[in-house]
Design a protein around this motif. Sequence first.
Motif, PDB file in Angstrom:
ATOM      1  N   UNK A   1      -6.124 -11.398 -12.232  1.00  0.00           N
ATOM      2  CA  UNK A   1      -5.276 -10.363 -11.667  1.00  0.00           C
ATOM      3  C   UNK A   1      -6.059  -9.641 -10.576  1.00  0.00           C
ATOM      4  N   UNK A   2      -5.390  -9.384  -9.463  1.00  0.00           N
ATOM      5  CA  UNK A   2      -6.010  -8.706  -8.331  1.00  0.00           C
ATOM      6  C   UNK A   2      -5.123  -7.535  -7.918  1.00  0.00           C
ATOM      7  N   UNK A   3      -5.776  -6.415  -7.661  1.00  0.00           N
ATOM      8  CA  UNK A   3      -5.033  -5.238  -7.226  1.00  0.00           C
ATOM      9  C   UNK A   3      -4.634  -5.387  -5.765  1.00  0.00           C
ATOM     10  N   UNK A   4      -3.332  -5.235  -5.484  1.00  0.00           N
ATOM     11  CA  UNK A   4      -2.785  -5.347  -4.136  1.00  0.00           C
ATOM     12  C   UNK A   4      -2.249  -3.981  -3.739  1.00  0.00           C
ATOM     13  N   UNK A   5      -2.907  -3.265  -2.804  1.00  0.00           N
ATOM     14  CA  UNK A   5      -2.428  -1.919  -2.438  1.00  0.00           C
ATOM     15  C   UNK A   5      -1.029  -1.915  -1.843  1.00  0.00           C
ATOM     16  N   UNK A   6      -0.690  -2.960  -1.084  1.00  0.00           N
ATOM     17  CA  UNK A   6       0.622  -2.965  -0.435  1.00  0.00           C
ATOM     18  C   UNK A   6       1.751  -3.031  -1.459  1.00  0.00           C
ATOM     19  N   UNK A   7       1.513  -3.706  -2.581  1.00  0.00           N
ATOM     20  CA  UNK A   7       2.546  -3.823  -3.601  1.00  0.00           C
ATOM     21  C   UNK A   7       2.389  -2.781  -4.692  1.00  0.00           C
ATOM     22  N   UNK A   8       1.322  -2.004  -4.651  1.00  0.00           N
ATOM     23  CA  UNK A   8       1.161  -0.902  -5.582  1.00  0.00           C
ATOM     24  C   UNK A   8       0.862  -1.317  -7.005  1.00  0.00           C
ATOM     25  N   UNK A   9       0.131  -2.370  -7.199  1.00  0.00           N
ATOM     26  CA  UNK A   9      -0.211  -2.778  -8.555  1.00  0.00           C
ATOM     27  C   UNK A   9      -0.991  -4.068  -8.564  1.00  0.00           C
ATOM     28  N   UNK A  10      -1.243  -4.607  -9.768  1.00  0.00           N
ATOM     29  CA  UNK A  10      -1.967  -5.854  -9.942  1.00  0.00           C
ATOM     30  C   UNK A  10      -1.013  -7.027  -9.864  1.00  0.00           C
ATOM     31  N   UNK A  11      -1.466  -8.065  -9.223  1.00  0.00           N
ATOM     32  CA  UNK A  11      -0.664  -9.270  -9.096  1.00  0.00           C
ATOM     33  C   UNK A  11      -1.512 -10.473  -9.535  1.00  0.00           C
TER      34      UNK A  11
END
Length: 406
Positions: free
Chosen positions: A385-395
Amino acid sequence: MKLSGGHMRLLAVIICLLLCGITEAGAQLPRRGPRTTVQGGIMPKPDTLAKLTAMDSLLMQRADSLLQDTVLRDSLLRSGIDSLLLKDSLISTLRMQTRMDSLAIASADSLLHQSQPDPVDYRSELRPRKDTLSLSGVSWLSAIAPGFGQIYNKQYWKLPILYGTVGAGLTLFIHENNQYKPLKRQYDAMTLNSTTRTPELDALQTKMIRSNTRRQIYLGLTIASYIYFIGDAAINYQYDATPIKRATTLATICPGAGQIYNKSYWKLPFVVGGLASTIYVIDWNNRGYKRFKKAYELRAAYDNALNDPNIVDKPTSSSDEFRGAYSAEFLKNLKDNYRRNRDLSIIITAGLYILQIIDAHVDAHMKDYDISDDLSLSIEPAFNYTYVPAEGGNRPTFGFNISMKF
Protein backbone atom coordinates in the motif's frame (compact mmCIF):
# COMPACT_ATOMS: atom_id res chain seq x y z
CA MET A 1 4.12 75.39 95.43
CA LYS A 2 6.27 72.95 97.03
CA LEU A 3 6.16 69.34 96.15
CA SER A 4 6.69 66.73 98.61
CA GLY A 5 9.18 63.95 98.23
CA GLY A 6 6.59 61.49 96.97
CA HIS A 7 5.40 63.89 94.37
CA MET A 8 8.93 64.47 93.20
CA ARG A 9 9.49 60.78 92.78
CA LEU A 10 6.25 60.40 90.81
CA LEU A 11 7.19 63.23 88.52
CA ALA A 12 10.57 61.72 87.90
CA VAL A 13 8.94 58.44 86.99
CA ILE A 14 6.55 60.13 84.54
CA ILE A 15 9.41 62.02 82.89
CA CYS A 16 11.36 58.81 82.52
CA LEU A 17 8.39 57.10 80.94
CA LEU A 18 7.92 59.96 78.48
CA LEU A 19 11.60 59.89 77.51
CA CYS A 20 11.49 56.13 76.92
CA GLY A 21 8.40 56.44 74.71
CA ILE A 22 9.98 59.19 72.65
CA THR A 23 13.16 57.09 72.26
CA GLU A 24 11.25 54.02 71.05
CA ALA A 25 9.23 56.10 68.61
CA GLY A 26 12.44 57.60 67.21
CA ALA A 27 13.92 54.15 66.80
CA GLN A 28 10.91 52.99 64.76
CA LEU A 29 11.12 55.93 62.29
CA PRO A 30 13.21 55.28 59.03
CA ARG A 31 16.59 56.84 58.85
CA ARG A 32 17.80 58.69 55.76
CA GLY A 33 21.14 57.86 54.20
CA PRO A 34 23.85 60.34 53.71
CA ARG A 35 23.00 60.81 49.98
CA THR A 36 19.24 60.21 50.05
CA THR A 37 17.01 63.15 49.23
CA VAL A 38 13.34 63.12 50.06
CA GLN A 39 10.79 65.32 48.34
CA GLY A 40 7.17 65.53 48.94
CA GLY A 41 5.15 62.98 46.90
CA ILE A 42 8.27 61.37 45.26
CA MET A 43 9.58 57.88 46.08
CA PRO A 44 13.17 57.71 47.31
CA LYS A 45 15.73 57.13 44.51
CA PRO A 46 18.27 54.29 44.80
CA ASP A 47 21.87 55.01 45.54
CA THR A 48 23.89 54.84 42.27
CA LEU A 49 27.16 54.67 44.15
CA ALA A 50 25.99 51.47 45.80
CA LYS A 51 25.24 49.97 42.36
CA LEU A 52 28.68 50.90 41.03
CA THR A 53 30.21 49.40 44.13
CA ALA A 54 28.27 46.16 43.51
CA MET A 55 29.36 46.10 39.85
CA ASP A 56 32.94 46.65 40.88
CA SER A 57 32.67 43.75 43.28
CA LEU A 58 31.25 41.53 40.50
CA LEU A 59 34.06 42.55 38.15
CA MET A 60 36.57 41.75 40.85
CA GLN A 61 34.98 38.36 41.35
CA ARG A 62 35.16 37.64 37.56
CA ALA A 63 38.77 38.78 37.45
CA ASP A 64 39.54 36.51 40.35
CA SER A 65 37.81 33.57 38.61
CA LEU A 66 39.69 34.26 35.37
CA LEU A 67 42.94 34.41 37.26
CA GLN A 68 42.13 31.12 38.95
CA ASP A 69 41.29 29.57 35.54
CA THR A 70 44.58 30.82 34.11
CA VAL A 71 46.50 29.39 37.02
CA LEU A 72 44.61 26.12 36.62
CA ARG A 73 45.38 25.98 32.87
CA ASP A 74 49.05 26.70 33.52
CA SER A 75 49.14 23.93 36.05
CA LEU A 76 47.40 21.52 33.64
CA LEU A 77 49.80 22.51 30.82
CA ARG A 78 52.74 21.94 33.08
CA SER A 79 51.36 18.58 34.12
CA GLY A 80 50.80 17.68 30.40
CA ILE A 81 54.36 18.65 29.55
CA ASP A 82 55.57 16.64 32.51
CA SER A 83 53.51 13.64 31.31
CA LEU A 84 54.93 13.95 27.78
CA LEU A 85 58.43 14.08 29.16
CA LEU A 86 57.61 11.05 31.25
CA LYS A 87 56.27 9.23 28.14
CA ASP A 88 59.41 10.09 26.17
CA SER A 89 61.58 8.77 28.95
CA LEU A 90 59.50 5.58 29.11
CA ILE A 91 59.70 5.12 25.31
CA SER A 92 63.45 5.60 25.31
CA THR A 93 63.74 3.13 28.16
CA LEU A 94 61.61 0.58 26.29
CA ARG A 95 63.67 1.06 23.15
CA MET A 96 66.87 0.44 25.08
CA GLN A 97 65.35 -2.65 26.62
CA THR A 98 64.16 -3.84 23.18
CA ARG A 99 67.62 -3.36 21.72
CA MET A 100 69.13 -5.26 24.60
CA ASP A 101 66.56 -8.03 24.14
CA SER A 102 67.22 -8.19 20.38
CA LEU A 103 70.96 -8.37 21.03
CA ALA A 104 70.39 -11.12 23.54
CA ILE A 105 68.18 -13.02 21.09
CA ALA A 106 70.72 -12.57 18.30
CA SER A 107 73.49 -13.86 20.50
CA ALA A 108 71.34 -16.82 21.54
CA ASP A 109 70.53 -17.56 17.90
CA SER A 110 74.19 -17.41 16.95
CA LEU A 111 75.03 -19.83 19.74
CA LEU A 112 72.21 -22.10 18.64
CA HIS A 113 73.39 -22.00 15.02
CA GLN A 114 76.90 -22.83 16.10
CA SER A 115 75.72 -25.76 18.18
CA GLN A 116 73.17 -27.17 15.70
CA PRO A 117 72.73 -26.16 11.99
CA ASP A 118 69.27 -25.19 10.73
CA PRO A 119 67.47 -27.44 8.28
CA VAL A 120 67.61 -26.35 4.65
CA ASP A 121 64.55 -24.38 3.52
CA TYR A 122 64.10 -25.22 -0.14
CA ARG A 123 61.27 -22.68 -0.47
CA SER A 124 63.67 -19.81 0.20
CA GLU A 125 64.69 -19.92 -3.44
CA LEU A 126 61.12 -19.07 -4.42
CA ARG A 127 60.89 -16.02 -2.19
CA PRO A 128 61.14 -12.60 -3.85
CA ARG A 129 64.39 -10.74 -3.53
CA LYS A 130 64.95 -7.03 -3.80
CA ASP A 131 67.74 -7.37 -6.34
CA THR A 132 65.79 -9.55 -8.81
CA LEU A 133 64.36 -8.49 -12.14
CA SER A 134 60.65 -8.78 -12.76
CA LEU A 135 59.22 -11.43 -15.07
CA SER A 136 58.47 -8.89 -17.78
CA GLY A 137 61.98 -7.47 -17.51
CA VAL A 138 63.55 -10.89 -17.95
CA SER A 139 61.30 -11.59 -20.95
CA TRP A 140 62.14 -8.29 -22.66
CA LEU A 141 65.87 -8.76 -22.11
CA SER A 142 65.61 -12.33 -23.43
CA ALA A 143 63.92 -10.98 -26.57
CA ILE A 144 66.75 -8.49 -27.10
CA ALA A 145 69.61 -10.77 -26.04
CA PRO A 146 68.80 -14.47 -26.69
CA GLY A 147 69.93 -16.64 -23.81
CA PHE A 148 69.71 -13.96 -21.10
CA GLY A 149 66.75 -15.70 -19.45
CA GLN A 150 68.56 -19.02 -19.31
CA ILE A 151 71.63 -17.35 -17.78
CA TYR A 152 69.45 -15.50 -15.26
CA ASN A 153 67.69 -18.75 -14.30
CA LYS A 154 71.10 -20.49 -14.07
CA GLN A 155 70.19 -23.04 -16.75
CA TYR A 156 73.42 -22.80 -18.67
CA TRP A 157 73.05 -26.20 -20.35
CA LYS A 158 70.25 -24.79 -22.53
CA LEU A 159 72.49 -22.19 -24.16
CA PRO A 160 74.12 -24.57 -26.69
CA ILE A 161 70.66 -25.81 -27.74
CA LEU A 162 69.38 -22.25 -28.13
CA TYR A 163 72.30 -20.94 -30.13
CA GLY A 164 72.52 -24.17 -32.13
CA THR A 165 68.90 -24.23 -33.31
CA VAL A 166 68.58 -20.50 -33.90
CA GLY A 167 71.96 -20.26 -35.60
CA ALA A 168 71.31 -23.29 -37.85
CA GLY A 169 67.88 -22.05 -38.89
CA LEU A 170 69.15 -18.55 -39.60
CA THR A 171 72.06 -19.91 -41.66
CA LEU A 172 69.78 -22.11 -43.75
CA PHE A 173 67.37 -19.23 -44.30
CA ILE A 174 70.12 -16.90 -45.50
CA HIS A 175 71.51 -19.58 -47.83
CA GLU A 176 68.09 -20.36 -49.34
CA ASN A 177 67.22 -16.68 -49.63
CA ASN A 178 70.37 -16.10 -51.69
CA GLN A 179 69.19 -18.81 -54.08
CA TYR A 180 65.63 -17.54 -54.22
CA LYS A 181 66.40 -13.94 -55.16
CA PRO A 182 68.03 -14.70 -58.58
CA LEU A 183 65.14 -17.00 -59.48
CA LYS A 184 62.66 -14.30 -58.57
CA ARG A 185 64.46 -11.68 -60.66
CA GLN A 186 64.59 -14.06 -63.63
CA TYR A 187 60.90 -14.85 -63.32
CA ASP A 188 59.99 -11.14 -63.18
CA ALA A 189 62.07 -10.47 -66.27
CA MET A 190 60.38 -13.26 -68.22
CA THR A 191 56.86 -12.17 -67.27
CA LEU A 192 57.51 -8.47 -67.86
CA ASN A 193 56.84 -8.54 -71.59
CA SER A 194 54.74 -11.67 -71.92
CA THR A 195 52.72 -13.92 -69.62
CA THR A 196 52.39 -16.72 -72.13
CA ARG A 197 52.96 -20.08 -70.50
CA THR A 198 56.10 -21.81 -71.80
CA PRO A 199 58.00 -24.89 -70.52
CA GLU A 200 60.90 -22.68 -69.50
CA LEU A 201 58.61 -20.38 -67.52
CA ASP A 202 56.85 -23.30 -65.82
CA ALA A 203 60.16 -24.90 -64.81
CA LEU A 204 61.47 -21.60 -63.48
CA GLN A 205 58.30 -20.97 -61.55
CA THR A 206 58.38 -24.46 -60.00
CA LYS A 207 61.98 -24.01 -58.90
CA MET A 208 61.21 -20.58 -57.49
CA ILE A 209 58.17 -21.86 -55.51
CA ARG A 210 60.18 -24.73 -53.99
CA SER A 211 63.00 -22.40 -53.01
CA ASN A 212 60.54 -19.95 -51.47
CA THR A 213 58.86 -22.80 -49.52
CA ARG A 214 62.17 -23.96 -48.05
CA ARG A 215 63.08 -20.40 -47.23
CA GLN A 216 59.83 -19.86 -45.33
CA ILE A 217 60.23 -23.16 -43.44
CA TYR A 218 63.73 -22.23 -42.29
CA LEU A 219 62.57 -18.80 -41.24
CA GLY A 220 59.60 -20.28 -39.35
CA LEU A 221 61.81 -22.75 -37.48
CA THR A 222 64.22 -19.97 -36.53
CA ILE A 223 61.44 -17.74 -35.20
CA ALA A 224 59.78 -20.66 -33.39
CA SER A 225 63.04 -21.62 -31.64
CA TYR A 226 63.65 -18.01 -30.68
CA ILE A 227 60.14 -17.61 -29.22
CA TYR A 228 60.32 -20.97 -27.47
CA PHE A 229 63.40 -20.02 -25.48
CA ILE A 230 61.88 -16.69 -24.47
CA GLY A 231 58.86 -18.60 -23.15
CA ASP A 232 61.17 -21.09 -21.45
CA ALA A 233 62.84 -18.23 -19.57
CA ALA A 234 59.40 -17.01 -18.44
CA ILE A 235 58.21 -20.45 -17.30
CA ASN A 236 61.36 -21.19 -15.29
CA TYR A 237 61.41 -17.79 -13.60
CA GLN A 238 61.81 -18.63 -9.89
CA TYR A 239 60.92 -15.44 -8.05
CA ASP A 240 57.84 -13.29 -7.38
CA ALA A 241 55.70 -14.29 -10.36
CA THR A 242 52.06 -15.28 -9.86
CA PRO A 243 50.28 -17.69 -12.23
CA ILE A 244 48.29 -14.73 -13.54
CA LYS A 245 51.44 -12.87 -14.54
CA ARG A 246 52.98 -15.99 -16.06
CA ALA A 247 49.89 -16.68 -18.18
CA THR A 248 49.72 -13.08 -19.39
CA THR A 249 53.43 -13.00 -20.23
CA LEU A 250 53.29 -16.29 -22.11
CA ALA A 251 50.26 -15.15 -24.11
CA THR A 252 52.15 -11.98 -25.02
CA ILE A 253 55.22 -13.93 -26.15
CA CYS A 254 53.34 -16.51 -28.22
CA PRO A 255 49.62 -16.61 -29.06
CA GLY A 256 48.02 -19.64 -27.44
CA ALA A 257 50.77 -20.23 -24.87
CA GLY A 258 48.74 -18.55 -22.14
CA GLN A 259 45.78 -20.83 -22.87
CA ILE A 260 48.07 -23.88 -22.67
CA TYR A 261 49.49 -22.67 -19.34
CA ASN A 262 45.93 -22.26 -17.99
CA LYS A 263 45.09 -25.77 -19.29
CA SER A 264 42.29 -24.36 -21.41
CA TYR A 265 43.21 -26.54 -24.36
CA TRP A 266 39.83 -26.22 -26.05
CA LYS A 267 40.56 -22.53 -26.72
CA LEU A 268 43.79 -23.27 -28.58
CA PRO A 269 42.18 -24.13 -31.97
CA PHE A 270 40.21 -20.88 -31.92
CA VAL A 271 43.29 -18.79 -31.13
CA VAL A 272 45.64 -20.48 -33.58
CA GLY A 273 42.99 -20.95 -36.26
CA GLY A 274 41.79 -17.35 -36.06
CA LEU A 275 45.28 -15.87 -36.26
CA ALA A 276 46.34 -18.26 -39.03
CA SER A 277 43.25 -17.33 -41.07
CA THR A 278 43.81 -13.61 -40.72
CA ILE A 279 47.50 -13.98 -41.59
CA TYR A 280 46.58 -15.94 -44.72
CA VAL A 281 44.07 -13.24 -45.70
CA ILE A 282 46.78 -10.61 -45.21
CA ASP A 283 49.16 -12.51 -47.49
CA TRP A 284 46.48 -13.12 -50.13
CA ASN A 285 45.44 -9.48 -50.26
CA ASN A 286 49.04 -8.34 -50.28
CA ARG A 287 49.80 -10.55 -53.29
CA GLY A 288 46.72 -9.21 -55.09
CA TYR A 289 47.76 -5.66 -54.27
CA LYS A 290 51.22 -6.18 -55.74
CA ARG A 291 49.78 -7.88 -58.83
CA PHE A 292 47.32 -5.11 -59.70
CA LYS A 293 49.77 -2.42 -58.73
CA LYS A 294 52.19 -3.72 -61.34
CA ALA A 295 49.41 -4.06 -63.95
CA TYR A 296 48.22 -0.51 -63.22
CA GLU A 297 51.71 0.94 -63.60
CA LEU A 298 52.20 -0.81 -66.95
CA ARG A 299 48.78 0.26 -68.25
CA ALA A 300 49.34 3.85 -67.06
CA ALA A 301 52.72 3.90 -68.83
CA TYR A 302 51.05 2.65 -72.03
CA ASP A 303 48.39 5.38 -71.86
CA ASN A 304 51.01 8.05 -71.24
CA ALA A 305 53.03 6.84 -74.22
CA LEU A 306 49.98 7.08 -76.47
CA ASN A 307 49.23 10.62 -75.33
CA ASP A 308 52.82 11.84 -75.50
CA PRO A 309 53.45 13.69 -78.80
CA ASN A 310 57.24 13.42 -78.39
CA ILE A 311 57.18 9.64 -78.76
CA VAL A 312 57.27 8.66 -82.42
CA ASP A 313 57.09 4.88 -82.13
CA LYS A 314 53.82 4.30 -80.35
CA PRO A 315 53.39 0.93 -78.55
CA THR A 316 50.86 -1.33 -80.19
CA SER A 317 49.50 -2.82 -76.96
CA SER A 318 49.91 -2.60 -73.21
CA SER A 319 52.57 -4.81 -71.63
CA ASP A 320 50.52 -5.68 -68.54
CA GLU A 321 49.34 -9.25 -67.94
CA PHE A 322 45.83 -8.41 -69.16
CA ARG A 323 47.10 -6.99 -72.48
CA GLY A 324 44.99 -3.86 -72.23
CA ALA A 325 41.72 -5.66 -71.49
CA TYR A 326 41.11 -3.38 -68.48
CA SER A 327 41.50 0.35 -68.21
CA ALA A 328 43.95 2.05 -65.91
CA GLU A 329 41.13 3.36 -63.70
CA PHE A 330 39.69 -0.14 -63.23
CA LEU A 331 43.10 -1.56 -62.33
CA LYS A 332 43.64 1.29 -59.86
CA ASN A 333 40.34 0.52 -58.11
CA LEU A 334 41.30 -3.15 -57.80
CA LYS A 335 44.69 -2.19 -56.38
CA ASP A 336 43.09 0.09 -53.79
CA ASN A 337 40.56 -2.57 -52.78
CA TYR A 338 43.25 -5.16 -52.16
CA ARG A 339 45.29 -2.67 -50.15
CA ARG A 340 42.25 -1.70 -48.05
CA ASN A 341 41.42 -5.35 -47.33
CA ARG A 342 45.04 -6.03 -46.41
CA ASP A 343 45.12 -3.16 -43.94
CA LEU A 344 41.80 -4.21 -42.43
CA SER A 345 43.09 -7.77 -42.02
CA ILE A 346 46.16 -6.45 -40.19
CA ILE A 347 43.92 -4.54 -37.77
CA ILE A 348 41.77 -7.65 -37.17
CA THR A 349 44.89 -9.75 -36.54
CA ALA A 350 46.16 -7.24 -33.98
CA GLY A 351 42.72 -7.27 -32.29
CA LEU A 352 42.72 -11.08 -32.06
CA TYR A 353 46.24 -11.03 -30.63
CA ILE A 354 45.23 -8.57 -27.89
CA LEU A 355 41.99 -10.49 -27.25
CA GLN A 356 43.81 -13.77 -26.58
CA ILE A 357 46.12 -11.97 -24.11
CA ILE A 358 43.07 -10.62 -22.24
CA ASP A 359 41.47 -14.07 -22.32
CA ALA A 360 44.56 -15.68 -20.77
CA HIS A 361 44.74 -13.00 -18.08
CA VAL A 362 41.05 -13.29 -17.13
CA ASP A 363 41.12 -17.09 -17.29
CA ALA A 364 44.08 -17.18 -14.89
CA HIS A 365 42.10 -14.96 -12.50
CA MET A 366 39.05 -17.21 -12.72
CA LYS A 367 41.05 -20.36 -11.90
CA ASP A 368 41.05 -19.38 -8.21
CA TYR A 369 37.50 -17.99 -8.21
CA ASP A 370 35.30 -20.02 -5.89
CA ILE A 371 31.80 -20.52 -7.28
CA SER A 372 29.61 -21.97 -4.54
CA ASP A 373 26.28 -23.74 -4.94
CA ASP A 374 24.45 -20.78 -3.42
CA LEU A 375 23.88 -19.04 -6.75
CA SER A 376 20.21 -18.28 -7.20
CA LEU A 377 17.90 -15.75 -8.78
CA SER A 378 14.32 -15.52 -7.61
CA ILE A 379 11.46 -13.35 -8.88
CA GLU A 380 8.38 -13.02 -6.69
CA PRO A 381 5.21 -10.92 -6.95
CA ALA A 382 4.96 -7.98 -4.55
CA PHE A 383 1.88 -6.29 -3.08
CA ASN A 384 1.94 -3.16 -0.93
CA TYR A 385 0.00 0.00 0.00
CA THR A 386 1.28 3.45 -0.93
CA TYR A 387 -0.04 6.78 0.24
CA VAL A 388 -1.26 8.90 -2.69
CA PRO A 389 -1.82 12.58 -1.73
CA ALA A 390 -3.91 13.31 -4.81
CA GLU A 391 -6.43 10.61 -3.89
CA GLY A 392 -6.28 11.34 -0.17
CA GLY A 393 -5.43 7.88 1.09
CA ASN A 394 -3.54 4.61 0.63
CA ARG A 395 -3.84 2.75 -2.61
CA PRO A 396 -2.62 -0.78 -3.41
CA THR A 397 0.50 -1.21 -5.59
CA PHE A 398 1.59 -4.31 -7.47
CA GLY A 399 5.08 -5.29 -8.71
CA PHE A 400 7.89 -7.85 -8.49
CA ASN A 401 10.74 -8.52 -6.04
CA ILE A 402 14.01 -9.73 -7.61
CA SER A 403 16.60 -11.26 -5.28
CA MET A 404 20.02 -12.60 -6.31
CA LYS A 405 22.46 -14.60 -4.18
CA PHE A 406 26.07 -14.86 -5.26
